[in-house]
Enzyme design. Structure first.
Site, PDB file in Angstrom:
ATOM      1  N   GLU A  14      -0.583   2.678  -8.028  1.00 33.83           N
ATOM      2  CA  GLU A  14      -1.797   2.694  -7.117  1.00 33.83           C
ATOM      3  C   GLU A  14      -1.848   1.693  -6.055  1.00 33.83           C
ATOM      4  O   GLU A  14      -2.645   0.805  -5.843  1.00 33.83           O
ATOM      5  CB  GLU A  14      -3.082   2.301  -8.086  1.00 33.83           C
ATOM      6  CG  GLU A  14      -3.253   3.139  -9.299  1.00 33.83           C
ATOM      7  CD  GLU A  14      -4.422   3.127 -10.055  1.00 33.83           C
ATOM      8  OE1 GLU A  14      -5.170   1.801  -9.975  1.00 33.83           O
ATOM      9  OE2 GLU A  14      -4.915   3.691 -11.170  1.00 33.83           O
ATOM     10  N   GLU A  81      -1.596  10.362 -14.684  1.00 33.69           N
ATOM     11  CA  GLU A  81      -2.775   9.568 -15.577  1.00 33.69           C
ATOM     12  C   GLU A  81      -3.634  11.128 -15.484  1.00 33.69           C
ATOM     13  O   GLU A  81      -3.843  11.526 -14.438  1.00 33.69           O
ATOM     14  CB  GLU A  81      -3.334   8.583 -15.251  1.00 33.69           C
ATOM     15  CG  GLU A  81      -2.603   7.296 -15.439  1.00 33.69           C
ATOM     16  CD  GLU A  81      -3.468   5.952 -14.885  1.00 33.69           C
ATOM     17  OE1 GLU A  81      -4.686   5.933 -14.933  1.00 33.69           O
ATOM     18  OE2 GLU A  81      -2.660   4.841 -14.492  1.00 33.69           O
TER      19      GLU A  81
END
Length: 544
Positions: A14, A81
Site C-alpha cells: 500500500e 487481499e
C-alpha cells in the site's frame, strides 16, 4: 532468504509506486531468479508495471477481475487481499471462487485470519477501550477465527468454497471434480446419505472414486427407493480423509453436497375454535389453548397453551437488523434508517374477523411511518388445535428503496432456552453465505446462537427453515413454514439491544427473542468501507 516457505517476494504494501520499487524489483530478480515478485501499488501507476510479474489487486470486485481475465491478460491475477472478513461478513465469496474457471486466476488471500481483540478481565476488547485516540475501534475484528481462537461461522463457508474436491449431486448422480494438484481422489472415501424430513434413513458403505488431479467424472450412486409422499427427501454426499494427515484426522469431512426434493409443510385447519367477541378484545379458545387479540393494538396480547403464557410483549413487524460492520461501512445506517422503528410504531387501521368452516380468520391492517402504497396487512387463521397460520403482506413502494428484512418479532419467555430446528445448519447462514450449510435437524442452547463478533451485530440467522422449536423441560412452541421456507433466529437479545451495545458483556437477557422473516438481505463482504451487498442478495421494498 533461507526460508523455503517463501513463494513470492513482495516489494511492499500500500505504498503507491515509483523508481524505488522498480529498483527493488531489479534487485530481487537478480538476487533470487527462482521466485516471482509482486507489488499491488503499480496498479495505481502503470508506468512501473514491470516491477511485478503478477496482476495483484486489493478488494477488486469480482466483475472487474473477470473483465481482466477475459482480455487475454499477460500476467496471472491474485487478489492480494479480498473478502474482508470483518464481523458478520464473507458474503458472496462464491463470486470470486467461480473465477477459478479462468487459467490466469490464481485465487486470493482473505483478510484476515484471526481477530486482533485483546482480553481484559475475561472480556475481549478493541480499539478505544484503552482510551487510545485516535482509533479504528473494532476494525481489528476482521478474522475468520475469533481472537480466542474459536472458529466463526464464516469459516464453514470458506471451507466449502475452497475445497479441492468439487461435488454436485443432481438427479441422484455425483458430479465430481478433483482440483488437487497432486492427489488422486482415491485418497478420500465418500458416503451417500438419504434424509427424509431431516432424519437420516440410509447411509452407504464407504465408496471410492479414482480421478487424477484435474480430472472430472460423473458417478451413479446407490440410493434406496423412497416414496415421495413420505416427506422431503434430501440426497447428501460427503468426502472424507482415508488416513490421518498433519492437519486433520482420518474421517475428517473435506467436502459435501446435497440435492433436495423439496416438499415444504402446509397448513390445513383442523376445525373451528370458539370465538368470543367483546368490546375491547377478540378471544379464540379450544381444547387446551386461549388466544386473545387486542382490538386497540391489532396484535395478539396473549397466547396460552395448557395454561402457560408464551407472549411476554406485543409482537412487532420488523424491517430492520442490527447493523453489521459491513452495513456501517456501506452507509446503510444512513440510507436505511427509516426502517429501524417502522415496525415498532406501525399504526392500526382496521381489525376484523371472518368465521370459516374449519377456522377463524383475524385480519388486521396497519400504516407505517414511511410512505407506502396501501396498508400492510397481517392475517391469523386459527384452528381448533390452537395452530395459528400467519400471513403478512407488505405491498411496498417505489420510493422506499432497499429493505433490510421483512418479518415479525416475538418476545418469548427466556426459559425457552433450548432449540431444535430443521433447516440449513449447523451455523448461521444468510442469502449470500449459504455454502457450507446443509439441511438437517440441529439443536442446542439459544444462548449459543448469538455469534460473538467483536462488536455486537446481526447474528444467528438460520436459512431455509422448515420448522423451529423452542422449549424447556415443561413445554414449548413451534414455528413452521407454510408453503415457503423461513429465515429465523432465536437469540437471548433483541435487534434493538444488539444495535445499542458496543460489547457483548453489556447485553442482558430478559426474553428469548424470535425473528421469523420472509427474507433478509445478504451480509456483503467485498470490503467493509463502502461496498454494498450485491444486488441479487438485496431486498427491493418495491417488491417485498
Amino acid at each position: 532468504k533461507s526460508h523455503a516457505s517463501i513463494l513470492i517476494w513482495s516489494l511492499g504494501n500500500e505504498s503507491y509506486a515509483g523508481t524505488v520499487f522498480a529498483q527493488m524489483a531489479d534487485y530481487v530478480r537478480k538476487a533470487d531468479p527462482t521466485r516471482v515478485q509482486h507489488y499491488e501499488g503499480v496498479t495505481h501507476n502503470r508506468k512501473f508495471d514491470d516491477a511485478t510479474q503478477i496482476e495483484s489487486r486489493m478488494y477488486a470486485p469480482a466483475k472487474e477481475i473477470e473483465e481482466y481475465l477475459t482480455k487475454k491478460p499477460a500476467k496471472p491475477f491474485i487478489s492480494v487481499e479480498y473478502a474482508h472478513a470483518m464481523g458478520n461478513s464473507v458474503g458472496d465469496l462464491a463470486a470470486y471462487t467461480a473465477l477459478e474457471k479462468y487459467q490466469h486466476y490464481q485465487g486470493g488471500f482473505i483478510w484476515d485470519w484471526i481477530d486482533q481483540g485483546l482480553e481484559k478481565e475475561g472480556h475481549l476488547l478493541y480499539g478505544g477501550d484503552f482510551d487510545d485516540r485516535p482509533t479504528d475501534y473494532e476494525f481489528c475484528g476482521n478474522g475468520l477465527v475469533f481472537a480466542d481462537r474459536t472458529t466463526s461461522p464464516k469459516l464453514a463457508n470458506v471451507k466449502a468454497l475452497y475445497s479441492n474436491l468439487k461435488l454436485e449431486v443432481k438427479d441422484g448422480q455425483l458430479f465430481l471434480k478433483n482440483d488437487n494438484l497432486f492427489t488422486n481422489s482415491s485418497a478420500y472415501y465418500f458416503l451417500t446419505s438419504l434424509l427424509v424430513d431431516g432424519k437420516l434413513t440410509y447411509q452407504s458403505q464407504p465408496l471410492t472414486f479414482g480421478l487424477e488431479p484435474g480430472e472430472s467424472g460423473t458417478f451413479v450412486l446407490p440410493w434406496p427407493e423412497v416414496e415421495d409422499e413420505k416427506g422431503e427427501i434430501v440426497y447428501q454426499v460427503t468426502a472424507h480423509l482415508k488416513e490421518d494427515l498433519p492437519w486433520a484426522d482420518e474421517g475428517f469431512t473435506v467436502a459435501e453436497a446435497e440435492e433436495a426434493v423439496t416438499k415444504l409443510p402446509e397448513f390445513y385447519p383442523a376445525g373451528r375454535p370458539e370465538l368470543v367477541d367483546s368490546d375491547f378484545n377478540l378471544g379464540l379458545k379450544g381444547n387446551g389453548f386461549r388466544i386473545l387479540f387486542s382490538k386497540a393494538k391489532g396484535w395478539p396480547v396473549s397466547i396460552k397453551y395448557a395454561g402457560r403464557e408464551y407472549l411476554k410483549r406485543l409482537p412487532e413487524f420488523t424491517f430492520w437488523r442490527a447493523l453489521t460492520d459491513n452495513d456501517r461501512g456501506a452507509g446503510y445506517g444512513y440510507d436505511l434508517a427509516k426502517w429501524e422503528n417502522a415496525g415498532k410504531y406501525a399504526r392500526l387501521q382496521d381489525i376484523s374477523y371472518e368465521i370459516k368452516e374449519n377456522s377463524v380468520l383475524v385480519k388486521t391492517a396497519f400504516t407505517l411511518p414511511v410512505a407506502l402504497k396501501g396498508d400492510l396487512t397481517i392475517t391469523y387463521e386459527v384452528d381448533s388445535l390452537g395452530k395459528i397460520a400467519v400471513t403478512a403482506n407488505f405491498p411496498g413502494a417505489v420510493e422506499n428503496g432497499l429493505l433490510p428484512a421483512f418479518g415479525l418479532n416475538f418476545a418469548l419467555p427466556k426459559e425457552l432456552s433450548d432449540y431444535r430446528y430443521y433447516g440449513l445448519g449447523p451455523n448461521e447462514s444468510y442469502a449470500d453465505r449459504l455454502e457450507g450449510s446443509y439441511l438437517g435437524i440441529y439443536q442446542g442452547a439459544v444462548e449459543k446462537n448469538f455469534t460473538p463478533y467483536l462488536r455486537p451485530q446481526e447474528a444467528g440467522n438460520r436459512s431455509k427453515v422448515r420448522y423451529y422449536q423452542l422449549f424447556d423441560e415443561e413445554s414449548g412452541l413451534e414455528f413452521t413454514a407454510n408453503g415457503a421456507d423461513l429465515n429465523l433466529s432465536a437469540l437471548p437479545y433483541s435487534a434493538a439491544q444488539i444495535e445499542a451495545a458496543d460489547h457483548a458483556f453489556e447485553l442482558s437477557n430478559n426474553y428469548t427473542w424470535v425473528r421469523a422473516l420472509a427474507a433478509q438481505m445478504g451480509v456483503g463482504g467485498d470490503d467493509s468501507w463502502g461496498q454494498k451487498v450485491h444486488p441479487e442478495f438485496c431486498l427491493d421494498a418495491q417488491e417485498a
